[in-house]
Design a protein around this motif. Structure first.
Motif, PDB file in Angstrom:
ATOM      1  N   LEU A 616      -1.961  34.968  32.103  1.00  0.00           N
ATOM      2  CA  LEU A 616      -2.275  35.044  30.676  1.00  0.00           C
ATOM      3  C   LEU A 616      -1.156  34.439  29.837  1.00  0.00           C
ATOM      4  CD1 LEU A 616      -4.104  35.989  28.383  1.00  0.00           C
ATOM      5  CD2 LEU A 616      -2.953  38.216  28.494  1.00  0.00           C
ATOM      6  N   SER A 617       0.089  34.793  30.148  1.00  0.00           N
ATOM      7  CA  SER A 617       1.213  34.224  29.410  1.00  0.00           C
ATOM      8  C   SER A 617       1.239  32.706  29.549  1.00  0.00           C
ATOM      9  CB  SER A 617       2.530  34.816  29.916  1.00  0.00           C
ATOM     10  OG  SER A 617       3.641  34.207  29.297  1.00  0.00           O
ATOM     11  N   PHE A 618       0.926  32.208  30.730  1.00  0.00           N
ATOM     12  CA  PHE A 618       0.886  30.769  30.986  1.00  0.00           C
ATOM     13  C   PHE A 618      -0.113  30.080  30.069  1.00  0.00           C
ATOM     14  CE2 PHE A 618      -1.232  27.442  33.691  1.00  0.00           C
ATOM     15  CZ  PHE A 618      -0.222  26.505  33.648  1.00  0.00           C
ATOM     16  N   TYR A 619      -1.338  30.613  29.984  1.00  0.00           N
ATOM     17  CA  TYR A 619      -2.342  29.996  29.116  1.00  0.00           C
ATOM     18  C   TYR A 619      -1.923  30.082  27.648  1.00  0.00           C
ATOM     19  CZ  TYR A 619      -5.297  30.312  33.301  1.00  0.00           C
ATOM     20  OH  TYR A 619      -5.790  30.204  34.573  1.00  0.00           O
ATOM     21  N   GLY A 620      -1.332  31.217  27.277  1.00  0.00           N
ATOM     22  CA  GLY A 620      -0.901  31.357  25.894  1.00  0.00           C
ATOM     23  C   GLY A 620       0.108  30.296  25.492  1.00  0.00           C
ATOM     24  N   GLN A 621       1.062  30.021  26.385  1.00  0.00           N
ATOM     25  CA  GLN A 621       2.077  29.024  26.076  1.00  0.00           C
ATOM     26  C   GLN A 621       1.500  27.615  26.068  1.00  0.00           C
ATOM     27  OE1 GLN A 621       6.052  29.607  27.966  1.00  0.00           O
ATOM     28  NE2 GLN A 621       5.099  31.412  28.920  1.00  0.00           N
ATOM     29  N   VAL A 622       0.607  27.338  26.999  1.00  0.00           N
ATOM     30  CA  VAL A 622       0.048  25.981  27.081  1.00  0.00           C
ATOM     31  C   VAL A 622      -0.948  25.718  25.959  1.00  0.00           C
ATOM     32  CG1 VAL A 622      -1.319  24.414  28.512  1.00  0.00           C
ATOM     33  CG2 VAL A 622       0.400  25.883  29.587  1.00  0.00           C
ATOM     34  N   PHE A 623      -1.769  26.734  25.628  1.00  0.00           N
ATOM     35  CA  PHE A 623      -2.852  26.534  24.660  1.00  0.00           C
ATOM     36  C   PHE A 623      -2.491  26.998  23.249  1.00  0.00           C
ATOM     37  CE2 PHE A 623      -5.949  26.928  28.447  1.00  0.00           C
ATOM     38  CZ  PHE A 623      -5.852  25.571  28.696  1.00  0.00           C
ATOM     39  N   GLY A 624      -1.307  27.595  23.085  1.00  0.00           N
ATOM     40  CA  GLY A 624      -0.831  27.882  21.748  1.00  0.00           C
ATOM     41  C   GLY A 624      -1.370  29.135  21.099  1.00  0.00           C
ATOM     42  N   PHE A 625      -1.510  30.221  21.853  1.00  0.00           N
ATOM     43  CA  PHE A 625      -1.867  31.491  21.237  1.00  0.00           C
ATOM     44  C   PHE A 625      -0.921  32.579  21.731  1.00  0.00           C
ATOM     45  CE2 PHE A 625      -4.854  30.890  24.861  1.00  0.00           C
ATOM     46  CZ  PHE A 625      -4.487  31.967  25.664  1.00  0.00           C
ATOM     47  N   GLY A 626      -0.784  33.631  20.945  1.00  0.00           N
ATOM     48  CA  GLY A 626       0.104  34.729  21.305  1.00  0.00           C
ATOM     49  C   GLY A 626      -0.499  35.631  22.362  1.00  0.00           C
ATOM     50  N   THR A 627       0.351  36.243  23.163  1.00  0.00           N
ATOM     51  CA  THR A 627      -0.097  37.181  24.202  1.00  0.00           C
ATOM     52  C   THR A 627       0.710  38.471  24.067  1.00  0.00           C
ATOM     53  OG1 THR A 627       1.420  36.142  25.783  1.00  0.00           O
ATOM     54  CG2 THR A 627      -0.856  35.383  25.783  1.00  0.00           C
ATOM     55  N   PRO A 628       0.469  39.243  23.018  1.00  0.00           N
ATOM     56  CA  PRO A 628       1.259  40.450  22.784  1.00  0.00           C
ATOM     57  C   PRO A 628       1.122  41.453  23.924  1.00  0.00           C
ATOM     58  CG  PRO A 628      -0.693  40.393  21.374  1.00  0.00           C
ATOM     59  CD  PRO A 628      -0.585  39.054  22.001  1.00  0.00           C
ATOM     60  N   GLY A 629       2.248  42.101  24.239  1.00  0.00           N
ATOM     61  CA  GLY A 629       2.243  43.129  25.269  1.00  0.00           C
ATOM     62  C   GLY A 629       2.351  42.609  26.681  1.00  0.00           C
ATOM     63  N   VAL A 630       2.511  41.291  26.842  1.00  0.00           N
ATOM     64  CA  VAL A 630       2.587  40.683  28.175  1.00  0.00           C
ATOM     65  C   VAL A 630       3.943  40.005  28.324  1.00  0.00           C
ATOM     66  CG1 VAL A 630       1.639  38.901  29.687  1.00  0.00           C
ATOM     67  CG2 VAL A 630       0.098  40.360  28.369  1.00  0.00           C
ATOM     68  N   PRO A 631       4.654  40.248  29.421  1.00  0.00           N
ATOM     69  CA  PRO A 631       5.946  39.577  29.616  1.00  0.00           C
ATOM     70  C   PRO A 631       5.798  38.062  29.568  1.00  0.00           C
ATOM     71  CG  PRO A 631       5.627  41.297  31.259  1.00  0.00           C
ATOM     72  CD  PRO A 631       4.317  41.145  30.549  1.00  0.00           C
ATOM     73  N   LYS A 632       6.749  37.404  28.927  1.00  0.00           N
ATOM     74  CA  LYS A 632       6.677  35.952  28.821  1.00  0.00           C
ATOM     75  C   LYS A 632       7.060  35.307  30.147  1.00  0.00           C
ATOM     76  CE  LYS A 632       8.207  31.964  26.113  1.00  0.00           C
ATOM     77  NZ  LYS A 632       9.035  31.483  24.983  1.00  0.00           N
ATOM     78  N   LEU A 633       6.206  34.415  30.605  1.00  0.00           N
ATOM     79  CA  LEU A 633       6.463  33.674  31.833  1.00  0.00           C
ATOM     80  C   LEU A 633       7.432  32.534  31.538  1.00  0.00           C
ATOM     81  CD1 LEU A 633       5.607  33.050  34.839  1.00  0.00           C
ATOM     82  CD2 LEU A 633       3.884  31.518  33.840  1.00  0.00           C
ATOM     83  N   ASP A 634       8.472  32.409  32.360  1.00  0.00           N
ATOM     84  CA  ASP A 634       9.413  31.302  32.203  1.00  0.00           C
ATOM     85  C   ASP A 634       8.840  30.042  32.838  1.00  0.00           C
ATOM     86  OD1 ASP A 634      11.330  32.827  30.897  1.00  0.00           O
ATOM     87  OD2 ASP A 634      12.245  33.502  32.778  1.00  0.00           O
ATOM     88  N   LEU A 635       8.742  28.992  32.060  1.00  0.00           N
ATOM     89  CA  LEU A 635       8.260  27.714  32.559  1.00  0.00           C
ATOM     90  C   LEU A 635       9.442  26.777  32.780  1.00  0.00           C
ATOM     91  CD1 LEU A 635       5.095  27.082  30.329  1.00  0.00           C
ATOM     92  CD2 LEU A 635       5.179  27.922  32.685  1.00  0.00           C
ATOM     93  N   SER A 636       9.451  26.122  33.922  1.00  0.00           N
ATOM     94  CA  SER A 636      10.478  25.130  34.236  1.00  0.00           C
ATOM     95  C   SER A 636       9.934  23.746  33.953  1.00  0.00           C
ATOM     96  CB  SER A 636      10.889  25.244  35.706  1.00  0.00           C
ATOM     97  OG  SER A 636      11.345  26.539  36.011  1.00  0.00           O
ATOM     98  N   ARG A 637      10.841  22.765  33.962  1.00  0.00           N
ATOM     99  CA  ARG A 637      10.433  21.367  33.770  1.00  0.00           C
ATOM    100  C   ARG A 637      11.175  20.478  34.755  1.00  0.00           C
ATOM    101  NH1 ARG A 637       7.735  20.238  28.916  1.00  0.00           N
ATOM    102  NH2 ARG A 637       7.620  22.002  27.502  1.00  0.00           N
TER     103      ARG A 637
END
Length: 637
Positions: A616-637
């Motif tokens: 869920l956090s992954f989709y939120g970061q990629v698609f631009g919506f908030g995911t309250p209450g969910v730990p943020k997934l660290d994305l590497s590059r």
């Protein structure tokens, strides 16, 4: 009054823990002395497989874990003979017996020379109080160094009965004790390609005479067999292109009991499933593409029963004038039920997981989409559902295309709390039964022959594009997700097409050449699977390279999330490791989460929770919506 909020950001009462709690469920159901028993997965207990009775009694308490890894997918793990419960234990793969009067547990088979090096499955009643089973023995360092034979044991003595094929189901004893029957097959065939029904005489000393083949062979799959009388057997076979129920005599004469263009059987991924069970008076309970039905020999018909239950596990048993089994529907998770044959009334025999309020649960919509060449593509649509929220005017929801595993598998129109976790937050899901899926006959299954990585990707893309064309899904926020073979298709789509902006790839196949007997990166059961899905080696080696997602890792269409069990013997982590390593420093966002102690598919509650929240956090970061209450997934590059 509904609040307006971006799709994906809606708050929901459905937590990842709720989905994890529903991720267990019943397996391997049977009737013992008039009572229904079943194995039950316990995510909260590390995925342990307990054994319970319908009255709530736990028949196999901790620490015992009634699983086995024959073919790595396992097989029938328990059997009651008199007052003795025989079972396979996951930790060491030995067979144990529990005295049902005293509760004492003792080993039946010896400790293997190497950890889990000797495995047993598909326990059946034999002669003179013996138990018959398939034994799988590791004979060398490679995953394909495996020998299988049929064995009998009573207490601590083991004797070999037969070894007709490289792959075998356990023998079943005829009612008069004079014959044994089993199924066997050889590579490169998989059991849904070609199997043989073998019968051997059981001699007075309990040994088997030479076997003979009664049915099956090239182009015919037999997925289940059982004795009907001392001289006849019932088998589920597809000589006409559909798994239908047949009667076969010891002379080899076979009769289709109800010729129908319906799939009454399924793919034998595990040893010991039951797609049919006799009911008497010429009637049989069968599964019609996963739905319960009654086959009537007299009329040659197959009639659906309890249509509200849209998926039954292949674990049917005649019980109390009806049928007991494990079923689910659009509004319920898998649970143990009984269906009355006359009225069709459904009675629950076990408490299922407590479900969220119905308004938060999506109702699957059965759809058929059209592919680029006019082919039909069945799918199930799960739209966003939350009574508290609506999306902003002019905004379309993101959609996830879910790819089932197998690829010789399928999705069903049932409640799935993993899906509901997303749909209740404003993210739609569509589950695609792409070409190669079961339930639609051999011709549809074989659309994927030598076309894996082509037909499956094309069908998933066609469904996603159709949702966009219908104004249902946001074209800029499409993702694809799947595990195992579904992970391969997801990775293949992300590296060869630009339809999907993100992909979640779970315990995948990424290097086709490595995932063969020669490559040494998969287990024996599937080590020749790609002969049919991609092509024989070495003639088609170029095809293996061209269709491998690892070959095209630099061509990713967007960010990816990898989820991998570190103890996976089917899709080992090495392939995901190599793919992720190739992404480092390339500027492509990605995340790679690994889980100690997890095999193929996630069984532990903490793993299921972590994986869903990360997704869920992954989709939120990629698609631009908030995911309250969910730990943020660290994305590497």
């Amino acid at each position: 009054m509904r609040r307006t909020s971006p799709y994906g950001s809606w708050s929901s009462p459905i937590s990842a823990a709720d989905a994890a709690a529903a991720g267990g469920g019943a397996q391997w159901l049977d009737v013992v002395d008039g009572e229904v028993w079943w194995a039950e997965a316990r995510p909260a207990e590390g995925g342990r497989l307990a054994l319970v009775r319908a009255d709530g009694t736990e028949m196999l308490p901790p620490p015992w874990n009634a699983r086995n890894r024959v073919h790595e997918y396992g097989g029938r793990p328990w059997l009651v003979v008199g007052r003795s419960l025989y079972f396979t234990h996951w930790d060491d793969q030995r067979v144990y017996v529990r005295d049902l009067d005293t509760g004492d547990v003792s080993p039946v088979t010896p400790e293997p020379p190497s950890p889990q090096g000797v495995r047993f499955a598909d326990l059946r009643r034999g002669t003179g109080g013996e138990v018959w089973a398939v034994r799988e023995t590791s004979t060398g360092p490679r995953p394909t160094d495996v020998r299988r034979d049929l064995v009998a044991f009573a207490y601590s003595e083991i004797r070999v009965l037969a070894a007709s094929h490289h792959f075998l189901t356990a023998p079943q004893l005829s009612p008069d004790g004079r014959h044994a029957a089993w199924l066997g097959w050889e590579h490169p065939s998989m059991p849904w390609d070609a199997t043989e029904l073998c019968v051997a005489e059981v001699r007075l000393d309990g040994t088997f005479g030479p076997h003979r083949v009664l049915a099956g062979g090239d182009g015919v799959s037999i997925c289940q067999v059982t004795w009907e009388s001392p001289t006849t057997l019932l088998m589920m076979a597809d000589p006409g292109g559909w798994w239908n129920l047949h009667r076969v005599t010891l002379e080899g004469t076979s009769t289709n009991l109800a010729p129908v263009a319906k799939e009454l059987g399924g793919a034998m991924w595990k040893l010991g499933p039951r797609w049919f069970t006799p009911l008497g008076e010429g009637k049989h309970a069968v599964l019609d593409s996963g739905r319960l039905a009654v086959l009537d020999e007299g009329t040659g018909t197959v009639t659906d029963l309890a249509p509200e239950l849209t998926e039954w596990a292949p674990a049917l048993a005649a019980y109390d004038g009806g049928v007991a089994g494990i079923a689910s529907g659009p509004d319920r998770e898998h649970t143990v039920v009984r269906v009355d044959l006359t009225s069709g009334a459904v009675t629950s025999l076990a408490e299922g997981p407590e479900l969220p309020p119905p308004a938060y649960l999506p109702t699957p919509e059965e759809r058929v989409f059209t592919g680029p060449d006019g082919e039909r593509i069945p799918a199930y649509l799960y739209p966003p559902a939350n009574p508290e929220f609506t999306g902003p005017d002019g905004e379309l929801p993101p959609y996830l295309v879910h790819v089932h595993g197998g690829p010789t598998g399928r999705s069903y129109p049932v409640l799935d709390l993993d899906f509901a976790y997303f749909t209740s937050r404003g993210i739609g899901v569509v589950a695609v039964n792409y070409g190669g899926s079961t339930g639609y006959g051999r011709e549809y299954r074989e659309r994927l022959r030598e076309q894996w990585g082509v037909v499956d990707v094309r069908d998933c893309v066609a469904v996603a594009q159709a949702l966009v064309a219908e104004g249902i899904a946001d074209p800029a926020r499409l993702a694809i997700r799947g595990g195992s073979a579904g992970g391969f298709t997801s990775a293949a789509a992300m590296t060869t097409d630009r339809t999907f902006a993100a992909g979640t790839i779970k315990y995948p196949i990424l290097d086709l050449a490595g995932w063969t007997a020669e490559g040494g990166e998969t287990h024996d059961f599937e080590s020749r699977y790609l002969d049919g899905l991609v092509g024989p080696l070495p003639e088609t080696v170029r095809r293996y390279r061209e269709r491998s997602p690892l070959t095209h890792a630099g061509d990713l269409a967007g960010p990816v999330l990898f989820l991998q069990g570190l103890d996976d013997q089917i899709c080992p982590p090495g392939q995901a490791d190599r793919f992720v390593k190739s992404l480092r420093g390339k500027g492509i966002p990605y995340a790679y989460l690994t889980f100690e102690g997890e095999q193929h598919g996630f069984r532990r509650a903490e793993t299921i929770i972590a994986a869903l929240e990360a997704e869920l956090s992954f989709y939120g970061q990629v698609f631009g919506f908030g995911t309250p209450g969910v730990p943020k997934l660290d994305l590497s590059r």
